[in-house]
Design an enzyme around this catalytic site. Sequence first.
Site, PDB file in Angstrom:
ATOM      1  N   GLU A   1      12.143   7.302   2.884  1.00  0.00           N
ATOM      2  CA  GLU A   1      13.376   7.965   2.429  1.00  0.00           C
ATOM      3  C   GLU A   1      14.606   7.078   2.504  1.00  0.00           C
ATOM      4  O   GLU A   1      15.577   7.392   3.205  1.00  0.00           O
ATOM      5  CB  GLU A   1      13.601   9.257   3.217  1.00  0.00           C
TER       6      GLU A   1
ATOM      7  N   GLU B   1       5.179  13.852   2.712  1.00  0.00           N
ATOM      8  CA  GLU B   1       5.729  14.920   3.563  1.00  0.00           C
ATOM      9  C   GLU B   1       5.937  16.180   2.738  1.00  0.00           C
ATOM     10  O   GLU B   1       6.386  16.107   1.588  1.00  0.00           O
ATOM     11  CB  GLU B   1       7.103  14.540   4.155  1.00  0.00           C
TER      12      GLU B   1
HETATM   13  C1  BGP Z   1      12.493  14.048   6.234  1.00  0.00           C
HETATM   14  C2  BGP Z   1      12.223  12.966   7.243  1.00  0.00           C
HETATM   15  C3  BGP Z   1      11.451  13.418   8.430  1.00  0.00           C
HETATM   16  C4  BGP Z   1      11.718  14.835   8.892  1.00  0.00           C
HETATM   17  C5  BGP Z   1      11.861  15.807   7.746  1.00  0.00           C
HETATM   18  C6  BGP Z   1      12.363  17.166   8.132  1.00  0.00           C
HETATM   19  O1  BGP Z   1      13.689  13.785   5.598  1.00  0.00           O
HETATM   20  O2  BGP Z   1      11.514  11.898   6.655  1.00  0.00           O
HETATM   21  O3  BGP Z   1      11.599  12.461   9.428  1.00  0.00           O
HETATM   22  O4  BGP Z   1      12.684  14.919   9.837  1.00  0.00           O
HETATM   23  O5  BGP Z   1      12.684  15.313   6.731  1.00  0.00           O
HETATM   24  O6  BGP Z   1      13.742  17.153   8.215  1.00  0.00           O
HETATM   25  P1  BGP Z   1      14.567  17.886   9.325  1.00  0.00           P
HETATM   26  O7  BGP Z   1      14.026  17.345  10.605  1.00  0.00           O
HETATM   27  O8  BGP Z   1      15.975  17.505   9.079  1.00  0.00           O
HETATM   28  O9  BGP Z   1      14.326  19.322   9.146  1.00  0.00           O
END
Ligand code: BGP
Length: 479
Positions: A170, A379
């Site tokens: 990301e 993800e």
């Molecule tokens: C993505 C990241 C992750 C994770 C996920 C969930 O952007 O790659 O590391 O954190 O989002 O986001 P959040 O933890 O802000 O809910």
Amino acid sequence: MIHQTLKCFPKDFLWGAASAAYQVEGAWDKDGKGMSNWDQFVRIPGKTYKGTTGDMAVDHYHRYQEDVKLMAEMGLKAYRFSVAWTRVFPNGRGEINEKGMEFYDHLINELIKNGIEPILTLYHWDLPQSLQEEYGGWESRRIIEDFTNYSVELFKRFGDRVKYWVSLNEQNIFTSHGYLHATHPPGMKDEKLFYQVNHHANLANASVIKEFRKYVPNGKIGPSFAYSPAYAASSNPIDILAAENAEELNNHWWMDIYASGKYPKMAWSYLEEKGLTPIIEKGDFELLLEGMPDFMGVNYYQSTTFESNPLEGGIGAGKMNTTGEKGTSKDSGIPGLFKTIANPNVERTNWDWNIDPQGLRIALRRITSRYDLPVLISENGLGEYDQVDQGDVINDDYRIEYLRSHMIAIQEAISDGVDLFGYCVWSFTDLLSWLNGFQKRYGFVYVNQHEEGDHDLRRIKKKSFFWYKGVIDSNGEKL
Ligand code: BGP
């Protein structure tokens, strides 16, 4: 298209789950590990929810065997994790810290022993703090060499066992939070620098992919992009144009470079007009072309809807909801280009994230049409409050429903012709959410960890754990 019958998930489909070093490992200063930008940033008052840190996280560093055992019990086919650069090179470069390498060596061996394909992310945001201090980290072209050297050491050490690699996680998120909104390290607001930092990250990404070919010739590598497909708020042409602007500047800006080595034209003209274009040096575009990925990694959580935004008096920075109090986020935009607006057709989570499975199908189709690359969903998942009932029971039916609806959308996308080879749910165990503490949970496995107090960190299988096991067992036939 409404299909009469859906295609099956491919044989050998990588049913997976994902995590990131900083969010699970803990042991932030153990066994020679150096300080990362996040180790430093979380210590600044007010930066994270209730001051949470990854000092302990969910202690995966010490409990990885227990965690892998749970993965094996579930029948997981792939586990995506990231390496903490500062475990391997405490100061970003120089002498290798053997203890740090060993941890990942053991983790990888444990995964393989249990029939789980490791997917290794080179960079999931935890930059060595010493590189930030020395030359501004991503702000300098020097990062290209250091990131490449670090990556090459991992290729040499793990290339015999790890086939799938993610280069940058990301880039759009860590650079925008770090250089536009000041919500991630290094906590700056500098639009010009933001584009320059991105150019360096693009070059670093290409450079490691180029090296990868020499060291892991049979492996596969690609970046993971946080893709939120842009929708128009209405059929009013000015809203359609706003959505096009957003798609170009928020998405094509990154994915085009990854997949074709070129910046999209409209975005480039816009930046030229604003005096924001990055400095390009001789040989940059050649390098970018030498670093083409094998796949596009996609992190999908939600779509975003846009409408027009006037140049004079238009909406700028918004507000994220990091507390879990529904309805507290505020729309954001760029005057003269676009602004976000709530989509009345989709539900939202308690953190105001849209729940939109069709958006995933749309994202996959757009990538396939524009780039014609295989895709890995690196993800996707639901962050929600979970409640532990008597007898350590967690009935997370809402998570099952979220994942099931997204898997149906994936199957539809496969039937549409998308070449998808894996799906990593965020996340396997509960973990630290960068800005939202521990209460925003994503895991199949609950971890007894909270923002305040000492806890035993025990692992508890949620209802979704057993459901995903069934999905994997049936290769997606039993959703
Ligand atoms: C993505 C990241 C992750 C994770 C996920 C969930 O952007 O790659 O590391 O954190 O989002 O986001 P959040 O933890 O802000 O809910």
